[in-house]
Design an enzyme around this catalytic site. Structure first.
Site, PDB file in Angstrom:
ATOM      1  CD  GLU A 114      -2.585  -1.652   0.170  1.00 47.49           C
ATOM      2  OE1 GLU A 114      -3.446  -0.574  -0.245  1.00 47.49           O
ATOM      3  OE2 GLU A 114      -2.571  -2.657  -0.325  1.00 47.49           O
ATOM      4  CE  LYS A 156       2.937 -14.477  15.975  1.00 47.37           C
ATOM      5  NZ  LYS A 156       3.549 -15.474  15.418  1.00 47.37           N
ATOM      6  CG  ASP A 165       5.886 -13.728  14.105  1.00 48.04           C
ATOM      7  OD1 ASP A 165       5.169 -13.542  13.007  1.00 48.04           O
ATOM      8  OD2 ASP A 165       5.829 -14.387  14.964  1.00 48.04           O
ATOM      9  CG  HIS A 194      -5.502   6.294  -1.476  1.00 46.17           C
ATOM     10  ND1 HIS A 194      -5.443   7.059  -0.270  1.00 46.17           N
ATOM     11  CD2 HIS A 194      -5.311   5.280  -1.102  1.00 46.17           C
ATOM     12  CE1 HIS A 194      -5.204   6.066   0.891  1.00 46.17           C
ATOM     13  NE2 HIS A 194      -4.944   4.930   0.120  1.00 46.17           N
TER      14      HIS A 194
END
Lengths: 344, 344, 344, 344
Positions: free
Chosen positions: B38, B168, B244, B339
Site C-alpha cells: 500500500e 497474535k 514476526d 490516493h
C-alpha cells in the site's frame, strides 16, 4: 536522495501442500504459497495439508462476501439524524446509481447505521468484484457524500471513515454484519490417521480446543475469536498473494470448532472476515501474479469468483495450520522440539 | 520437487522521513523503512514526519517491556488449583533458576493466573533481552512445565500455550498486564503548522479523534483500541525490520489522544503492545540487518536496549501515519484524491 | 410534597433450597432467599439445589477478594506520568498510612496503572472487611488524592473515578485484575441423577455448554462471559440480601465449564466478580438482616469472613440456576412448558 | 414449610424530579420512581432533573424497538447450514404465520444468523407490543422450532436459546443489531446554569467525558460502553416499574457524548438496549401499576406505545443521573462529601 529509493523487503516464501479442497464449486489439489520469516510455519501447514488430504480433503463453504466503508455524519440532533437515516435506507436504488458512477464493479448491497447522540455512523456495504475493495468503497463513499449532503442539507461531513467499517481493527461489527469473505472449512479425520500422523487423538484435540481456544481466549478478554494462530497463516498467504496484509487484524478473529464424531475427529475453521482480492494494489508484481495463477485465480470467471476462490484456498490453509499446531500442543514438549529441529 | 523451493516475496520498501525523536534516552533524526504493497502509506508517514519534525520532534516514553507465555494446567478441582497457584507465586526465585537453564537472556519477572473451574491459566512474564522473545518464552515454559508437574504432582499438562498469553490475538489481557514494549509518543504542533502543512486545525483534529477513533471504534464493538490505521504502519515497519509481522494483531490495539492546548495541537499515540526485537528469527537477512543498523539498533548496548530503541522508532512512525491520515480525513474528498494521485 | 415520600418497591421473595455447600471452610445446608419478579426462577434454582445436594453438595473455593477504585490524574507528558507512577508503586506503605486515616477496615493491597498519552489511570485495590466497599474505597481515594497531588505537584486532578475501576460496567479489567469476591463452585453429578432429575445426560450438558455458552456468547461478541443466566440469580440474591444490585453487571461475567468425567457430569460455575457485603448500605432493613442471619453471615468472625461466606452462598445459588436451566434447554419445548406451568 | 413462604424484599423507593421531556410525540413533566438501596441516587437524579428542566427539557428520540431470541440448530455440515439459512431468510411470511399462532402481539420483523462450523445461530427479531417480550419471543421460538425442523429435516435441535440473543449478557450484538428500545436523550445546558447549579463548566464536562467515560472505559477493556453509572438509574427505574431488572446488564452498555456548543454544554445519553414493558411479568403489583399510571404508560394507545413511552422516561432519568454525577466528579472531593452528607 539515496534513502528514498524504492527497494524490496525479501520475505522467504515457499509453496506447501498440496492442500485438497472440495465444495464451493471446486474440487482441486494445490500447493499454496506462504511468505514468512517464521519458517517453521511451512512444516506445520504442510503436515496439516497431508493429513487433511489423506482424510479425503477439506470441505469449504462460502457464506458471504461484501466490503464496507462507514462514513461519519453529524445532524443538529438525534431526531434529524433518525429522519435522515430512515430516508437513506429507503433510497438504496438512488444511492446505487451514484455508486455506479464511481466504479464498474462496486454495487451497494447493504446499509447499516448507528446513531450516537447526533452522530450518524453509516456503514455502506458493497460487492466489489475481484478486488478486496478498500479503494473501491472509499471511492464510492466519496461520491455518495456530496450527494447525501445535498439531499439532506442539515447533515454535515465529519469523516470519510467513521471506524464503524471497521478496517484493520479488532471489533465485533465485522463478524456480525459481515466484511470480506466469510468461509467455513471442515474436515473429518479418522481416529487412526489422527494417531499416526498427528500423534494425538480426537478426544485430546476436542479437549484442547475447548480449554485453550474457547476458554483460554475468553479469559484473555478475547473478542469473537477462538483459535491458536490464524494470524500466522493469514500473514504468509496474504504476503504471497499481494494482499493488504494489515487486514490480518480482523482476519485473525475466527473460530475453531472440533468434535468427536463416532471414532473420528470433526475439525473446522470458521473465518468470517477474509479481506482479499485477485486484482488491485499489490497485484502487478511478478511473483504475485504467478502465485495467483497457480492458485487458479486469474481465470476468466464472473466478477468476484476469482477472489472468492482465493479466499477458499486461504481458509483451507488456515485450517491446515490450526490442525497441526493444536495437535502438537496436545503433547508436552513437542512444539519446542519441532521448532528447535526446524530452525537448525 | 520444484514447488518446494524457497523463493521470496518481494515487498516494495522505501525509507521515509526523517523522523525526529527525543526522550527515552535518545535524540535523533532518522529515515525509517516501510515495506508495504500500500505505497500511499509512504507519502502519508512522510508528511507526518515532516510536520512533527518542524514541530520540534516526537517525544517518546517507554513505559514497560516484557514478553509472556501462558501455560495451561489442570487440577482435580479448584481448591487444588488455588493451592498450586499460591505455591508457585511464592517460589519465583526457584522458577527463575529453572528458566535460567533455558536461556542466557530470559528472566521471569512476573506471574499472573486465572483459575476457571479446575483449570489453571498461568501467565509467565519474562524479560527477553533484544529478542522479541516468542521462542525464548516457549523454551522457558517448556523447561518449567516438567518442574512444575514434578513439584505439584496433582496437576496435569493441558497445553504449552493456553491463549492467555495472548499471541497474535485481539484480547484485553495484553494491554492490561503488558506484553511487548509499551511506548507513548507525543508531539505538540503549533496551530499555524497544522493549518499550513496538514490543512486542518487543532480543533478539527480533536473533534475527529473523539468522533471517529473513540466513539466510532466503540460502536463497532472495538476492544481497547482507538486509532485510524496503526496496523498499516506496524506492518510496514515489521516487514522491513524482520519482525514476526503477525504481531500487528495485538500491536494495532492502541489509542490516539489529542487535545487543543492553548492554540496548539497536542497529539499522541499510545502503543501498549509492540512485539519486536533486534535479534532472532527473520534477522539474518541482509536488508533487515541493514535496516536495523541504519536505525541504530545493532550497537553494543545493554541487552534489550537495541530492541527498546527499535520500538521507539516504530511507535514514532505510527504517530506520523496517524497524524497525517487523520488530518486528511478532516477534509471532505482529500483522502481519495491523494490516493488517486499517488497510485497513478 | 406527596410525591417525594419514601415508600418501598415490594419485590416477591422466596427462600429456595436447601443448597448444600462444602469447602472454603464451611459445610452447611441452607435455604437461600431470592427476590425477583421472574418467579419461575425459584423453581429453577430449587431443582438445581435438590440435584446438587443429592450429588453430595457443591464444592466452593474462594480465589480472591478485593475492591478497587481507579483515580484519574494528568501529567504534563507521559514521561512525568511514568515517573509518578513508578514513584507511587514504590511507596505503598506511605499510601497505606493515608488510607488508614479514612477507615478502620480499608487496606491498600495492590496498585495497577495505565498510562495513555499524559493521562494516568491509577487503580487502587483494597481489602474492605465485610463491606462490599464502594464507599470505603471512594473515601480512601478521596484521602489519597490530595496527598498524591502534594507529593507529585506536576500532577493534576481529573476525576475521583476514571472508569478503570470498573464499577457496574462490563469490562475485562475486573476479571483480569480482580474486583470483588472470586469464587469457583463445582459439583459432580452421577449420570443416573442427571437422567432422573434433570432429564438429560452428562454428554448433552457438555455439548450445550460448548455450543451455547462458549461459542454462542463468543459470536454475540461477548466479553469474558459464558453462561446462561448468571444475572438472574445474582439479582435475586442481591436484592434479598441488601446488596447494590447494579453490580450484577460485572457479576454476570462468568464462566460455566462442564465435562464428562467417567460416567458423570462435572459442572462448575466460575464467578470472578461478586461485589457484595454483609454490612453497609442497604443492610439495616429488617428482612435483609434476617436473610443475612439465616445465611450465617452475621456471626462474630474475622473482618471479611462474613462477606466471603455470603459470596459463597451466592455463587452456589448461581450454580444451581445454571444447572437447571441448561438441563431444561437440552430438551426441545421443556423451557417454555415449565414457564407456562409455573406462571399459571 | 415456613421457609418456602413468599414474602417481599422491600426496596426503598422515592419519586424524583420532575423531569421534563420533549420530542418522541410527547411533551410532559413527571416525577419518576426510583427503587434502590443506594439512596444518594435520588439526590443525584433530582439535581439532574432540575438542571435539565431549567435548560428547557430533555429531547428524546426513539431510534428502534425490537426483541430477539436466538435459537441454535445444527446441520451435518456448513453447506447444509447455509442452504437452510438462505431458505429461511426467503420465507419470512411463512415464519410469521407460525409466530402468529403463538401470540396476538408478536410479529417477526427480522432474521439474522451466524454460521460457525456446522452450527446455526438464528436470531429471530420481533415486535412485542407493550411487553418487554422475553416470554413472547421464547414462546414464538418454541412454535417455530418444530416447523423449521419439519421443513429442513437435516437440521437438529440444539437449544431454544443459543446466547446470540443476547439476554442479560454484555455483548456487542445487541447494540449492533438492536435489542429492546433504542433511545437517545439530549439536552443543551447554558454555561451559566452549568456553573450555578452543577458547579462546573461545559469544557470541564466535555473533558471528563472524554478522559473518563471514553478513554477510561476503553483501557478497562469495556465493550460498547462509555458512561459513569447508567446501571444505577436503570436498576432503580426497573425495580420501581416491575421490569426484569437483570436486563440492566445490557442496558448499561450505552454512550454519553458531550460537546461545547458556543458557550453551552450539549449533553446526551444514548441507550441502545432498554428492555422494558408496561405489561407482563412483575406488572400486577399495586405499586408497579401505580407507578406506570403516573408515568402515563397505562393509557389506551397503539400496542407498544405505552412501553416506548416508558423507555423514554427511563432514558431521560438516566441522562439526569449521568449529568449530575459527572458534574460532581469534575470537582475534587465533591462526590464523597455529598455521599457522606446524604447518608447521615
Amino acid at each position: 536522495m539515496k534513502a528514498h529509493k524504492i527497494t524490496t523487503a525479501s520475505v522467504p516464501m515457499r509453496h506447501v501442500g498440496p492442500i485438497k479442497v472440495i465444495g464451493a464449486d471446486l474440487e482441486d489439489e494445490l500447493m499454496v504459497p506462504l511468505a514468512t520469516y517464521e519458517t517453521p510455519l511451512w512444516h506445520s501447514v504442510g503436515r496439516g495439508a497431508r493429513v487433511s488430504k489423506l482424510a479425503g480433503g477439506i470441505r469449504a463453504t462460502l457464506i458471504d462476501d461484501r466490503m464496507s466503508r462507514s462514513i461519519l455524519l453529524e445532524a443538529p440532533d438525534a431526531g434529524v439524524a433518525l429522519q435522515a437515516v430512515n430516508g437513506l435506507k429507503a433510497r438504496l436504488p438512488e444511492l446505487n446509481a451514484v455508486v455506479a458512477e464511481s466504479s464498474r464493479f462496486a454495487r451497494l448491497i447493504g446499509l447499516n447505521s448507528q446513531i450516537v447522540a447526533n452522530l450518524i455512523y453509516l456503514r455502506l456495504e458493497f460487492s466489489t468484484g475481484d478486488a478486496s475493495g478498500h479503494n473501491m468503497v472509499t471511492h464510492a463513499a466519496d461520491r455518495l457524500f456530496p450527494w447525501i449532503l445535498n439531499q439532506y442539507p442539515r447533515l454535515r461531513y465529519v469523516s470519510i471513515s467513521g471506524n464503524y467499517c471497521s478496517d484493520k481493527k479488532a471489533t465485533a461489527v465485522n463478524g456480525i454484519l459481515g466484511r470480506g469473505k466469510y468461509v467455513v472449512t471442515e474436515v473429518l479425520i479418522p481416529r487412526d490417521l489422527c494417531e499416526r500422523r498427528l500423534k494425538t487423538t480426537p478426544a485430546k484435540m476436542v479437549e484442547l480446543n475447548v480449554k485453550k481456544n474457547l476458554i483460554g481466549t475468553l479469559v484473555a478478554g478475547g473478542l469473537r475469536s477462538a483459535n491458536a494462530h490464524y494470524a500466522n497463516m493469514l500473514l504468509g498467504f496474504y504476503l504471497a498473494t499481494g494482499q493488504d496484509a494489515a487486514n490480518i487484524v480482523e482476519g485473525s478473529q475466527g473460530i475453531v470448532h472440533a468434535e468427536v464424531r463416532g471414532d473420528d475427529l470433526y475439525f473446522s475453521a470458521t473465518l468470517p472476515n477474509l479481506i482479499l482480492g485477485s486484482v488491485g494494489n499489490g497485484k502487478g508484481l511478478d511473483f504475485v501474479e504467478d502465485n495467483l495463477r497457480r492458485l487458479g485465480c486469474k481465470e476468466e470467471r464472473e466478477p468476484g469468483d476469482n477472489a472468492r476462490r482465493l479466499a477458499i484456498w486461504c481458509a483451507a490453509t488456515v485450517l491446515c495450520g490450526e490442525l497441526s499446531l493444536l495437535a502438537a500442543q496436545t503433547n508436552p514438549g513437542e512444539l519446542m522440539e519441532s521448532h528447535l529441529k526446524l530452525e537448525r
